[in-house]
Design a protein around this motif. Sequence first.
Motif, PDB file in Angstrom:
ATOM      1  N   PHE A   1       0.711  -1.003   0.071  1.00  0.00           N
ATOM      2  CA  PHE A   1      -0.066   0.030  -0.075  1.00  0.00           C
ATOM      3  C   PHE A   1       0.727   1.151   0.205  1.00  0.00           C
ATOM      4  CE2 PHE A   1      -2.265   3.472   2.511  1.00  0.00           C
ATOM      5  CZ  PHE A   1      -3.118   3.665   1.654  1.00  0.00           C
ATOM      6  N   TRP A   2       1.824   1.261   0.792  1.00  0.00           N
ATOM      7  CA  TRP A   2       2.621   2.566   1.120  1.00  0.00           C
ATOM      8  C   TRP A   2       3.146   2.958  -0.244  1.00  0.00           C
ATOM      9  CZ3 TRP A   2       0.701   5.757   3.961  1.00  0.00           C
ATOM     10  CH2 TRP A   2       0.145   5.268   4.915  1.00  0.00           C
TER      11      TRP A   2
ATOM     12  N   VAL B   1       0.849   4.282  -2.484  1.00  0.00           N
ATOM     13  CA  VAL B   1       0.698   5.886  -2.294  1.00  0.00           C
ATOM     14  C   VAL B   1       1.718   6.590  -2.784  1.00  0.00           C
ATOM     15  CG1 VAL B   1       0.400   7.479  -0.554  1.00  0.00           C
ATOM     16  CG2 VAL B   1      -1.017   5.342  -0.464  1.00  0.00           C
TER      17      VAL B   1
ATOM     18  N   VAL C   1       1.541   9.713  -5.542  1.00  0.00           N
ATOM     19  CA  VAL C   1       2.234  11.074  -5.270  1.00  0.00           C
ATOM     20  C   VAL C   1       3.049  11.501  -6.450  1.00  0.00           C
ATOM     21  CG1 VAL C   1       3.518  12.600  -3.735  1.00  0.00           C
ATOM     22  CG2 VAL C   1       1.572  10.885  -2.808  1.00  0.00           C
TER      23      VAL C   1
END
Length: 63
Positions: A23-24, A27, A31
């Motif tokens: 998930f990170w 993200v 970005v």
Amino acid sequence: MSATTTGIAVGAVLGVVAVAFGFWAFVLVAVFIAVGALVGRIASGRLDVSSLVDVIRGRRSSS
């Protein structure tokens, strides 16, 4: 490249990153894609930075 093709490519990249790294990482890549799109719009002259700053500060509405 059409908007549909670009959207498919971005979605594929985000999907592969989400599956492979979690998930990170998803993200973080999202970005970076957004920042890259913003820089590209500024470089091509499609985005007026001063009006964007005014909108963020609340001095002028977008409508």
